[in-house]
Design a protein around this motif. Sequence first.
Motif, short mmCIF file in Angstrom:
data_model
loop_
_atom_site.label_atom_id
_atom_site.label_comp_id
_atom_site.label_asym_id
_atom_site.label_seq_id
_atom_site.Cartn_x
_atom_site.Cartn_y
_atom_site.Cartn_z
N ALA A 316 18.70 4.07 4.29
CA ALA A 316 18.50 4.52 2.92
C ALA A 316 18.62 3.36 1.93
O ALA A 316 17.81 3.22 1.01
CB ALA A 316 19.51 5.62 2.58
N LEU A 317 19.62 2.51 2.13
CA LEU A 317 19.86 1.44 1.15
C LEU A 317 18.75 0.41 1.17
O LEU A 317 18.29 -0.05 0.12
CB LEU A 317 21.22 0.77 1.40
N THR A 318 18.28 0.05 2.37
CA THR A 318 17.21 -0.94 2.43
C THR A 318 15.92 -0.33 1.86
O THR A 318 15.16 -1.02 1.17
CB THR A 318 16.98 -1.45 3.86
N GLU A 319 15.76 0.95 2.08
CA GLU A 319 14.57 1.61 1.53
C GLU A 319 14.60 1.60 0.00
O GLU A 319 13.57 1.50 -0.66
CB GLU A 319 14.53 3.04 2.09
N MET A 320 15.82 1.68 -0.56
CA MET A 320 15.96 1.64 -2.03
C MET A 320 15.77 0.23 -2.59
O MET A 320 15.73 0.05 -3.81
CB MET A 320 17.36 2.11 -2.45
N GLY A 321 15.73 -0.76 -1.70
CA GLY A 321 15.52 -2.12 -2.16
C GLY A 321 16.76 -3.00 -2.07
O GLY A 321 16.72 -4.18 -2.40
N TYR A 322 17.86 -2.42 -1.60
CA TYR A 322 19.05 -3.26 -1.40
C TYR A 322 18.83 -4.12 -0.16
O TYR A 322 18.14 -3.73 0.79
CB TYR A 322 20.30 -2.40 -1.17
N SER A 323 19.47 -5.27 -0.18
CA SER A 323 19.41 -6.17 0.97
C SER A 323 20.74 -6.11 1.71
O SER A 323 21.79 -6.33 1.12
CB SER A 323 19.12 -7.58 0.45
N CYS A 324 20.69 -5.72 3.00
CA CYS A 324 21.93 -5.53 3.77
C CYS A 324 21.88 -6.35 5.05
O CYS A 324 20.81 -6.54 5.62
CB CYS A 324 22.10 -4.07 4.17
N VAL A 325 23.04 -6.78 5.51
CA VAL A 325 23.16 -7.40 6.81
C VAL A 325 23.14 -6.27 7.85
O VAL A 325 23.89 -5.31 7.71
CB VAL A 325 24.50 -8.17 6.92
N TYR A 326 22.28 -6.39 8.88
CA TYR A 326 22.24 -5.32 9.87
C TYR A 326 23.50 -5.37 10.72
O TYR A 326 23.78 -6.38 11.38
CB TYR A 326 21.00 -5.46 10.77
N PRO A 327 24.31 -4.29 10.70
CA PRO A 327 25.59 -4.33 11.43
C PRO A 327 25.46 -3.78 12.84
O PRO A 327 25.16 -2.62 13.04
CB PRO A 327 26.49 -3.44 10.57
N LEU A 383 24.19 8.90 -1.98
CA LEU A 383 22.89 8.21 -2.05
C LEU A 383 22.24 8.29 -3.43
O LEU A 383 21.69 7.27 -3.90
CB LEU A 383 21.96 8.74 -0.94
N PRO A 384 22.29 9.45 -4.13
CA PRO A 384 21.68 9.47 -5.46
C PRO A 384 22.30 8.42 -6.40
O PRO A 384 21.60 7.85 -7.24
CB PRO A 384 21.96 10.90 -5.95
N THR A 385 23.59 8.16 -6.24
CA THR A 385 24.23 7.16 -7.10
C THR A 385 23.74 5.76 -6.74
O THR A 385 23.46 4.94 -7.63
CB THR A 385 25.77 7.27 -6.97
N PHE A 386 23.65 5.48 -5.44
CA PHE A 386 23.08 4.18 -5.03
C PHE A 386 21.66 4.03 -5.61
O PHE A 386 21.27 2.98 -6.09
CB PHE A 386 23.03 4.07 -3.50
N ARG A 387 20.90 5.14 -5.57
CA ARG A 387 19.53 5.09 -6.06
C ARG A 387 19.50 4.83 -7.57
O ARG A 387 18.73 4.01 -8.06
CB ARG A 387 18.79 6.40 -5.74
N GLU A 392 18.51 1.15 -12.08
CA GLU A 392 19.01 0.43 -13.25
C GLU A 392 18.88 -1.08 -13.08
O GLU A 392 18.65 -1.81 -14.04
CB GLU A 392 20.47 0.79 -13.50
N TYR A 393 19.06 -1.54 -11.84
CA TYR A 393 18.94 -2.98 -11.58
C TYR A 393 17.50 -3.40 -11.34
O TYR A 393 17.21 -4.56 -11.09
CB TYR A 393 19.80 -3.37 -10.37
N GLY A 394 16.60 -2.41 -11.36
CA GLY A 394 15.18 -2.73 -11.19
C GLY A 394 14.81 -3.18 -9.79
O GLY A 394 13.89 -3.99 -9.62
N LEU A 395 15.52 -2.68 -8.78
CA LEU A 395 15.12 -2.99 -7.40
C LEU A 395 13.86 -2.21 -7.07
O LEU A 395 13.59 -1.17 -7.65
CB LEU A 395 16.23 -2.60 -6.43
N LYS A 396 13.09 -2.70 -6.13
CA LYS A 396 11.92 -1.94 -5.66
C LYS A 396 12.42 -0.63 -5.05
O LYS A 396 13.49 -0.59 -4.46
CB LYS A 396 11.13 -2.74 -4.63
N SER A 397 11.70 0.44 -5.23
CA SER A 397 12.17 1.71 -4.65
C SER A 397 11.05 2.37 -3.88
O SER A 397 9.95 1.86 -3.78
CB SER A 397 12.68 2.64 -5.72
#
Lengths: 397, 397
Positions: A316-327, A383-387, A392-397
Motif C-alpha cells: 500500500a505504501l509504495t503504491e501511494m508513492g512512499y519509498s520503503c526498504v523491502y523487509p 492507510l487513509p491517513t498515510f494516503r 499533502e506531500y505531493g507524492l505520486k498516487s
Amino acid sequence: MIDQKLVSWGRSGNIIREIAEYGAEQAKIVGPKNVYNFTIGSPSIDPPAIIFETMERLRATVPPSELHAYSPAAGLPEVREKAADFLNRSFGSAYRKQDIIITCGTSTALAAMIKVLLSCGGRAMTFTPYFMDYKYYVESVGAALTECPTMPESFQLDLEAAERALTPDTMLLIINSPNNPSGVVLRRESLEALARLLERKQREYGHPIYILADEPYRDLVYDGQEVAYIPSFYKNTVYCYSFSKSVSLPGERVGFMALPPEMDDHDDIAAAAMAVIRAFGYICVSTMWQRVAIDCIGATSDISVYKRNRDRLYGALTEMGYSCVYPDGAFYLFMKTPEPDAEAFCRRAMKENLLVVPGDSFGTPGYVRLAYCVSPEVIERSLPTFRKLAEEYGLKS
Amino acid sequence: MIDQKLVSWGRSGNIIREIAEYGAEQAKIVGPKNVYNFTIGSPSIDPPAIIFETMERLRATVPPSELHAYSPAAGLPEVREKAADFLNRSFGSAYRKQDIIITCGTSTALAAMIKVLLSCGGRAMTFTPYFMDYKYYVESVGAALTECPTMPESFQLDLEAAERALTPDTMLLIINSPNNPSGVVLRRESLEALARLLERKQREYGHPIYILADEPYRDLVYDGQEVAYIPSFYKNTVYCYSFSKSVSLPGERVGFMALPPEMDDHDDIAAAAMAVIRAFGYICVSTMWQRVAIDCIGATSDISVYKRNRDRLYGALTEMGYSCVYPDGAFYLFMKTPEPDAEAFCRRAMKENLLVVPGDSFGTPGYVRLAYCVSPEVIERSLPTFRKLAEEYGLKS
C-alpha cells in the motif's frame, strides 16, 4: 554530584517509549481505534500454545520452591545444555554446556560483552541503521561507537566503508540481522566477505576483533529467506539470541549467548562475562521462564500474521508513492520520509494520530520506522491517513 | 586483551554457589537426606497461595500479548503507583508514582544506584558482615568500599567506628537490616544516631551522603521485632525492597526502589538511575511477575517455619557450646567457629556433608553462615554432626 551525562541520557529517555506513551494518552481522548500506533516492537501475536502447556506442565511437576528458586548466574545446567544441543543440531556447531550463558534477552548479553571486550580500552563499531541502545552500552563504559554506513537504499553491508571505518583499536562489531529498524536480512556473501576482511584486520592489528551477532529476529523471516549463521564462518562470534520476538515473550526477558569453544580468549571472556553480569546486579534470569522457554526452543508464534502485515503495508505504501526498504525479516518497515527532516514528518503524522519513530534515533535521518507487529485492522485503518499525508506531500498516487 | 581483574572475579566465582553445587554432587553419592546443606538463602517455604491465585486471575483476564509485553523500563505505571501507595500506608511516607522504580530484586537497585551515586567519584561504605556482592557493585565502577566494623558479638552499629570510617569522599552507605549473614536487626536508636552523625557529616563535607537501605528481609522478623524505616528519619535514603524472600520468589527477580521526593538531587538521581538501568541492558522487569507481586504486596510465605527453625537451631547449637549471634530476622544464623580459621572449619564440616559458608566471604572471619530456610528435617538430621564436631573441638556439651 551526579554525572550530568547520565542525567541527560535519563532525561532524553527512550523516544520510542515516549511516542508510545503519547499514543496511549491520545487513545483515551480519541479512542484506541483512532490511534495508529506503529512505535513499539512488542509482538501483538500471542505466544504459541506450547509455551503455556509447558508452563502448566512445569507447575504441575516441579515444587514451587524449586521452580521459583534462584538459578545459577549463568543459567540452570540443563537449560544451558539444551540451548547448546539445539544450536549444535541446527548449525552443526560444537558448543558445550559451559559455552552458553542464559541472559535476560540479547540486551544483557550485549551490555555485558561490550563491557568485557572493551575492558582494556578500544572502540566498538556497528552498521547504520542500528538499535539505539548499543550506543548506551558502549558509551557507559567510557568507549566510543563507530557508526559505519551501509549501502544507500538497500542497507546491505558496504565493505569498502567497513574497511575505512575499522581502526587498530576496534575490538568488536555489533551485527544485527534481521535488522531493527530496517527489516533487512544481510546477505551471506557480504557477511562472508566481512569475515574475510576481519580476519585480515585481526592479523594486521595483532588482536582479535569480535562480532556480537544480535539475533532476536532470526526466526522472523519470510519467503524462506536465509539468515546466515555467522559463527559458522567467523569463530570470534558471540551469538546472542532472545525468545522475546520468536515466541512473543518480550516482557519476560529470556535469551542466551553462545561462545564458540575455539574463540580467542574463550575462557577469559567467559569468566569476565560472569563477573560483569554479577556486577550489573543480575542474580539470574527468571528461573521459571528460562525453563519454559528452553523447552519450547524452535517453536515460534504464528508469524504468518506479520508476513501478511508486511505485504499489505509495503504494497500500500509504495503504491501511494512512499519509498520503503523491502523487509525480508523482523517486523519493521523502514520508510523514507517525504521531507528530509524525519522528526518533522513524525510530528505531522502525530497530529493525525499516526505514530512512527524517526530514523535519527537509529543513526539514519530521513527515514521512519514502522513496527508492523500490530493487528491487521490497525494497518487497514491507518492507510487513509498515510494516503492523506502522501497527497499533502505531493507524492505520486 | 581482557581485564584480568574481571577474569579473576569471574573465576573466583560465588563461594556460596560453589559449596551448594558440591552439596548437589554429594547428594548424588550419599543420598540427599545425608547432605545437610545450609549454604544458600533460597526459601524452602512455598510462596503463599495468593501468588498463584493472582497469577491465574491475570492469565484469565489479561490477553497474553499484553501480560507478557514489554513494560516501561521503570515498571508499569499502575505497579509503581501501588508500591508507592503501600509504602505511604505502611510508613506515612509521601512517595509519588514517579518516585518508584521497579527492579529485578534489590540487587539491580543497589548496582544501579552505586553507579549513579559514585558517577563523579567518591567511595562507598558498609558495615561488616555484609553481602559480598556489594564489593563487586562498587569496585566495578572503579571505586572502593570501606568496610566499617560493628560491635563484637552483637553486630550492632558502632557509632564511633562509623565516625572514624567516614571520609570526605564517602558518598553512600549501604545498610542491610535484617542482616545477611548475621540475622541481626539494627536497633532504631543506633540507626537514628547514625542519621544524626550523617547529617553532621553532610554539613561538614558539603555534599549529601546517601543511605541505600537494602531490605529484602524486612518482612522476615520474629517475636514482633521492629525494623526501623530509615527514610522516616533520614531523607537521603533510597529504600530497596525485594519480593524474593517475603513471598519465596527469589528466582523471578522482582523488587523496587523508592526515592523520597525531598531527597537531595532527587530528579537528577532518578534520571541517571534510568540511564544506568538501560546501559546495564535491563529492558524491564518481568511484566507478569511485577503485576503478580505488586498485587500480593504485604503478603508473606508462612514464616513460622523459619521461626521454629531458628529456635531449634539456635537452641541446640548454643546448648552444644557453639557461640551464635541471636538472629531476630532473616533466615540466617551466624555462628562463631570453634577454630579461628572459618574456612578450615568449613572444610572439616564438608567432610561430614555439613555445608556452611565461611564468614570471610562476608568480611567477617571466624564465623560461618547457616541459611536455615531449609526443611525442619534437615536441621534435625544435621544436629548429630554438629554435636560430633563440637565434641571433636572440645566445646562444652
